[in-house]
Design a protein around this motif. Structure first.
Motif, PDB file in Angstrom:
ATOM      1  N   SER A  93       0.806  -1.220   0.000  1.00 51.05           N
ATOM      2  CA  SER A  93       0.000   0.000   0.000  1.00 51.05           C
ATOM      3  C   SER A  93       0.839   1.270   0.000  1.00 51.05           C
ATOM      4  O   SER A  93       0.340   2.331  -0.348  1.00 51.05           O
ATOM      5  CB  SER A  93      -0.942   0.003   1.203  1.00 51.05           C
ATOM      6  OG  SER A  93      -0.188  -0.031   2.400  1.00 51.05           O
ATOM      7  N   ASP A  94       2.113   1.173   0.353  1.00 55.94           N
ATOM      8  CA  ASP A  94       2.951   2.372   0.408  1.00 55.94           C
ATOM      9  C   ASP A  94       3.807   2.569  -0.844  1.00 55.94           C
ATOM     10  O   ASP A  94       4.633   3.478  -0.897  1.00 55.94           O
ATOM     11  CB  ASP A  94       3.829   2.367   1.655  1.00 55.94           C
ATOM     12  CG  ASP A  94       4.808   1.208   1.701  1.00 55.94           C
ATOM     13  OD1 ASP A  94       4.641   0.239   0.924  1.00 55.94           O
ATOM     14  OD2 ASP A  94       5.733   1.258   2.526  1.00 55.94           O
ATOM     15  N   TRP A  95       3.617   1.755  -1.885  1.00 59.93           N
ATOM     16  CA  TRP A  95       4.372   1.924  -3.121  1.00 59.93           C
ATOM     17  C   TRP A  95       3.838   3.103  -3.914  1.00 59.93           C
ATOM     18  O   TRP A  95       2.632   3.365  -3.937  1.00 59.93           O
ATOM     19  CB  TRP A  95       4.304   0.670  -3.986  1.00 59.93           C
ATOM     20  CG  TRP A  95       5.105  -0.483  -3.468  1.00 59.93           C
ATOM     21  CD1 TRP A  95       6.107  -0.458  -2.556  1.00 59.93           C
ATOM     22  CD2 TRP A  95       4.959  -1.847  -3.851  1.00 59.93           C
ATOM     23  NE1 TRP A  95       6.596  -1.724  -2.340  1.00 59.93           N
ATOM     24  CE2 TRP A  95       5.900  -2.589  -3.135  1.00 59.93           C
ATOM     25  CE3 TRP A  95       4.123  -2.503  -4.740  1.00 59.93           C
ATOM     26  CZ2 TRP A  95       6.042  -3.961  -3.270  1.00 59.93           C
ATOM     27  CZ3 TRP A  95       4.255  -3.872  -4.877  1.00 59.93           C
ATOM     28  CH2 TRP A  95       5.208  -4.587  -4.151  1.00 59.93           C
ATOM     29  N   THR A  96       4.740   3.781  -4.610  1.00 59.29           N
ATOM     30  CA  THR A  96       4.348   4.866  -5.504  1.00 59.29           C
ATOM     31  C   THR A  96       3.767   4.262  -6.785  1.00 59.29           C
ATOM     32  O   THR A  96       3.900   3.055  -7.035  1.00 59.29           O
ATOM     33  CB  THR A  96       5.561   5.734  -5.881  1.00 59.29           C
ATOM     34  OG1 THR A  96       6.473   4.945  -6.668  1.00 59.29           O
ATOM     35  CG2 THR A  96       6.276   6.282  -4.647  1.00 59.29           C
ATOM     36  N   THR A  97       3.181   5.110  -7.590  1.00 54.14           N
ATOM     37  CA  THR A  97       2.650   4.652  -8.876  1.00 54.14           C
ATOM     38  C   THR A  97       3.758   4.038  -9.727  1.00 54.14           C
ATOM     39  O   THR A  97       3.562   2.978 -10.337  1.00 54.14           O
ATOM     40  CB  THR A  97       1.984   5.819  -9.627  1.00 54.14           C
ATOM     41  OG1 THR A  97       0.915   6.325  -8.818  1.00 54.14           O
ATOM     42  CG2 THR A  97       1.434   5.382 -10.971  1.00 54.14           C
ATOM     43  N   ASP A  98       4.922   4.687  -9.765  1.00 53.28           N
ATOM     44  CA  ASP A  98       6.041   4.148 -10.547  1.00 53.28           C
ATOM     45  C   ASP A  98       6.497   2.788 -10.024  1.00 53.28           C
ATOM     46  O   ASP A  98       6.839   1.901 -10.803  1.00 53.28           O
ATOM     47  CB  ASP A  98       7.227   5.117 -10.542  1.00 53.28           C
ATOM     48  CG  ASP A  98       6.990   6.335 -11.422  1.00 53.28           C
ATOM     49  OD1 ASP A  98       6.080   6.292 -12.274  1.00 53.28           O
ATOM     50  OD2 ASP A  98       7.717   7.329 -11.253  1.00 53.28           O
ATOM     51  N   GLU A  99       6.497   2.622  -8.712  1.00 57.22           N
ATOM     52  CA  GLU A  99       6.889   1.333  -8.134  1.00 57.22           C
ATOM     53  C   GLU A  99       5.866   0.249  -8.474  1.00 57.22           C
ATOM     54  O   GLU A  99       6.241  -0.889  -8.792  1.00 57.22           O
ATOM     55  CB  GLU A  99       7.058   1.467  -6.618  1.00 57.22           C
ATOM     56  CG  GLU A  99       8.279   2.268  -6.233  1.00 57.22           C
ATOM     57  CD  GLU A  99       8.360   2.590  -4.758  1.00 57.22           C
ATOM     58  OE1 GLU A  99       9.498   2.704  -4.253  1.00 57.22           O
ATOM     59  OE2 GLU A  99       7.307   2.752  -4.099  1.00 57.22           O
ATOM     60  N   VAL A 157      12.565  -2.063  -6.115  1.00 55.54           N
ATOM     61  CA  VAL A 157      11.371  -1.748  -5.326  1.00 55.54           C
ATOM     62  C   VAL A 157      11.284  -2.661  -4.108  1.00 55.54           C
ATOM     63  O   VAL A 157      10.891  -2.238  -3.019  1.00 55.54           O
ATOM     64  CB  VAL A 157      10.085  -1.882  -6.179  1.00 55.54           C
ATOM     65  CG1 VAL A 157       8.835  -1.618  -5.346  1.00 55.54           C
ATOM     66  CG2 VAL A 157      10.140  -0.959  -7.392  1.00 55.54           C
TER      67      VAL A 157
END
Length: 117
Positions: free
Chosen positions: A32-38, A74
Motif C-alpha cells: 500500500s505504500d508503493w508509488t505509482t512508478d513502483e 522496489v
C-alpha cells in the motif's frame, strides 16, 4: 517496513488477447505504500512471469531478468520478495521462483513455463 499488502484486481475475462494468450482473472499482491512508478515496475515483472506461462513462445530471458532487476529496486528485502512470491503463486498459480531458476539455467534465449513444471 513496508505497509500492508493489498491486491490489485486484474479483472479480465477469459478470452484470447491479440498475442493469442488466454487471459485470466486474478489479483496482484502490492504494498500500500508503493508509488505509482513502483507499482508499474512490480506489475511489469509480474506480467513477464505471466507471459512465460501464457504465451506460446514464452518470454525473452533478457526481458524477464531486466524486469526482475527493476523489481528488486522496489523490493530489495528477500523476506518481502518471498512473501510476495508466495502470494503471487497462490493467486495466479505461476511461480516466479521456478521461472527465474529456469531462465538462469537454460542456454536458450526464451523461457516457456507450464503450471506444475
Amino acid at each position: 517496513m513496508p505497509g500492508p499488502f493489498l491486491l490489485y484486481n486484474k479483472s479480465v475475462e477469459i478470452i484470447k488477447n491479440r498475442r493469442g494468450a488466454i487471459l485470466k482473472n486474478f489479483s496482484y499482491p502490492l504494498a500500500s505504500d508503493w508509488t505509482t512508478d513502483e507499482i508499474i515496475t512490480v506489475t511489469a515483472f509480474y506480467r513477464q512471469v505471466e507471459d512465460a506461462y501464457e504465451l506460446s513462445q514464452g518470454v525473452l530471458i533478457d526481458s524477464l531478468l531486466s524486469a526482475y532487476s527493476a523489481f528488486k529496486t522496489v523490493v530489495p528485502s528477500k523476506s518481502q520478495e518471498k512473501q510476495l512470491g508466495k502470494q503471487f503463486e497462490q493467486l495466479t498459480g505461476y511461480s516466479w521462483y521456478r521461472t527465474l531458476k529456469t531462465a538462469r539455467e537454460t542456454t536458450k534465449k526464451s523461457v516457456k513455463m507450464t503450471i506444475g513444471g
